[in-house]
Design a protein around this motif. Sequence first.
Motif, PDB file in Angstrom:
ATOM      1  N   PRO A   1     -20.619 -13.324  -8.328  1.00  0.00           N
ATOM      2  CA  PRO A   1     -20.202 -12.686  -9.586  1.00  0.00           C
ATOM      3  C   PRO A   1     -20.265 -13.650 -10.762  1.00  0.00           C
ATOM      4  N   LYS A   2     -20.517 -13.088 -11.937  1.00  0.00           N
ATOM      5  CA  LYS A   2     -20.520 -13.895 -13.157  1.00  0.00           C
ATOM      6  C   LYS A   2     -19.085 -14.035 -13.648  1.00  0.00           C
ATOM      7  N   VAL A   3     -18.654 -15.272 -13.780  1.00  0.00           N
ATOM      8  CA  VAL A   3     -17.272 -15.551 -14.158  1.00  0.00           C
ATOM      9  C   VAL A   3     -17.259 -16.298 -15.492  1.00  0.00           C
ATOM     10  N   LEU A   4     -16.450 -15.825 -16.410  1.00  0.00           N
ATOM     11  CA  LEU A   4     -16.306 -16.483 -17.708  1.00  0.00           C
ATOM     12  C   LEU A   4     -14.921 -17.097 -17.800  1.00  0.00           C
ATOM     13  N   PHE A   5     -14.879 -18.424 -18.006  1.00  0.00           N
ATOM     14  CA  PHE A   5     -13.592 -19.084 -18.199  1.00  0.00           C
ATOM     15  C   PHE A   5     -13.275 -19.111 -19.679  1.00  0.00           C
ATOM     16  N   ILE A   6     -12.088 -18.604 -20.017  1.00  0.00           N
ATOM     17  CA  ILE A   6     -11.630 -18.600 -21.404  1.00  0.00           C
ATOM     18  C   ILE A   6     -10.386 -19.473 -21.518  1.00  0.00           C
ATOM     19  N   TYR A   7     -10.465 -20.459 -22.394  1.00  0.00           N
ATOM     20  CA  TYR A   7      -9.309 -21.310 -22.694  1.00  0.00           C
ATOM     21  C   TYR A   7      -8.602 -20.706 -23.893  1.00  0.00           C
ATOM     22  N   ALA A   8      -7.314 -20.433 -23.750  1.00  0.00           N
ATOM     23  CA  ALA A   8      -6.576 -19.797 -24.834  1.00  0.00           C
ATOM     24  C   ALA A   8      -5.269 -20.514 -25.110  1.00  0.00           C
TER      25      ALA A   8
ATOM     26  N   PHE B   1     -25.133 -22.957 -22.649  1.00  0.00           N
ATOM     27  CA  PHE B   1     -24.750 -24.099 -23.484  1.00  0.00           C
ATOM     28  C   PHE B   1     -23.871 -25.035 -22.675  1.00  0.00           C
ATOM     29  N   GLU B   2     -23.641 -26.226 -23.229  1.00  0.00           N
ATOM     30  CA  GLU B   2     -22.783 -27.215 -22.570  1.00  0.00           C
ATOM     31  C   GLU B   2     -21.434 -27.318 -23.277  1.00  0.00           C
ATOM     32  N   ASP B   3     -20.464 -27.807 -22.528  1.00  0.00           N
ATOM     33  CA  ASP B   3     -19.125 -28.051 -23.056  1.00  0.00           C
ATOM     34  C   ASP B   3     -18.451 -26.724 -23.445  1.00  0.00           C
ATOM     35  N   PHE B   4     -17.591 -26.754 -24.474  1.00  0.00           N
ATOM     36  CA  PHE B   4     -16.857 -25.561 -24.889  1.00  0.00           C
ATOM     37  C   PHE B   4     -17.340 -25.065 -26.253  1.00  0.00           C
ATOM     38  N   LYS B   5     -17.328 -23.737 -26.412  1.00  0.00           N
ATOM     39  CA  LYS B   5     -17.656 -23.125 -27.699  1.00  0.00           C
ATOM     40  C   LYS B   5     -16.634 -22.040 -28.008  1.00  0.00           C
ATOM     41  N   PRO B   6     -16.447 -21.757 -29.311  1.00  0.00           N
ATOM     42  CA  PRO B   6     -15.517 -20.684 -29.677  1.00  0.00           C
ATOM     43  C   PRO B   6     -15.962 -19.344 -29.092  1.00  0.00           C
ATOM     44  N   LEU B   7     -15.007 -18.541 -28.715  1.00  0.00           N
ATOM     45  CA  LEU B   7     -15.286 -17.217 -28.179  1.00  0.00           C
ATOM     46  C   LEU B   7     -15.647 -16.273 -29.323  1.00  0.00           C
ATOM     47  N   THR B   8     -16.755 -15.544 -29.156  1.00  0.00           N
ATOM     48  CA  THR B   8     -17.171 -14.551 -30.150  1.00  0.00           C
ATOM     49  C   THR B   8     -17.511 -13.249 -29.438  1.00  0.00           C
TER      50      THR B   8
END
Length: 309
Positions: free
Chosen positions: A188-195, A226-233
């Motif tokens: 499964p495709k998993v998206l980690f969101i840091y909040a 992409f690498e590292d972290f990016k803002p969620l849009t």
Amino acid sequence: MNRARSALQFVHGNLNAVKMRRIKFSIYVLSAIAVAACGGSGQRAVNSTTKNFDSAKIVSANGSITETLCALGFQKNIVGTDVTSTYPEAISGLPKIGHNRNISAEAIIALHPDLLIGLQQSLNPDLQQQLAAANIRVISLPLVYSVAGTKTLVQSIADSLNVSPKAQQVKDGIDKDLATRVVLKSHPKVLFIYARGAGTLMVAGRNTPASAIIELAGATNAANSFEDFKPLTPEALLESNPDVILMFDSGLESLGGIEGLLKIPGIAQTNAGKRRKVIEMDGQLLTGFGPRLGLAVATLSKELNDAQK
């Protein structure tokens, strides 16, 4: 004859006095060296020649290092930690030196430790120079976010503290936990969101601890472009369209739970949002890559398996 005997006694007396002065001088020099080696305070200092670290006072600058120190039997030696050190629970009551990426030299020095142990990616040169000037030894170690990288960290800490044999038991524990992970039927495709509230939302790309743990659990990072972290849009959410959203439990709580998460623009339109497939885990357990790595992988794989049902 009496004069000769008196002369000999005088000579021997002087020779004995000279010998005693030399002995006393040697003792004085050795004592001075010993005191200097202990920082001039009479306390035992830890340096590169120390054989026994049993009584060393240690500051840990990383949660994974703290867990490793405890697993190796050095919990009693820890006098301070960074704020990511949340396990074991008894550690939480110790003085804090700041976040591992923004450590205060003054806070460390105030604890009068013998040494500080941290990760290379977090300990900047200025901090290390300040600690060296305060006669505090710094052990700086790398951490690669993988099973092999974690085992290397465990072994390196054990080697640095001259307890090398103890590392094997910790590494065996990692393997034992890894053996309990669930083999997923699909990836499964998993998206980690840091909040940290709705105002601070970031997603984890390649070469992050979150991406590494997702892959170790048998899933695919939904944000691999992409690498590292990016803002969620909203646009990024629709493009990645994850099957599952993964978060720290503290991060999900900061949004008001799943209901709050679904209010974030774009979340409800993803496959994960439509099916309310959200996994929350303790942050240090999930991305710490310490002695509990095997447990983290096994736990996440089981959660992902349940999410596929």
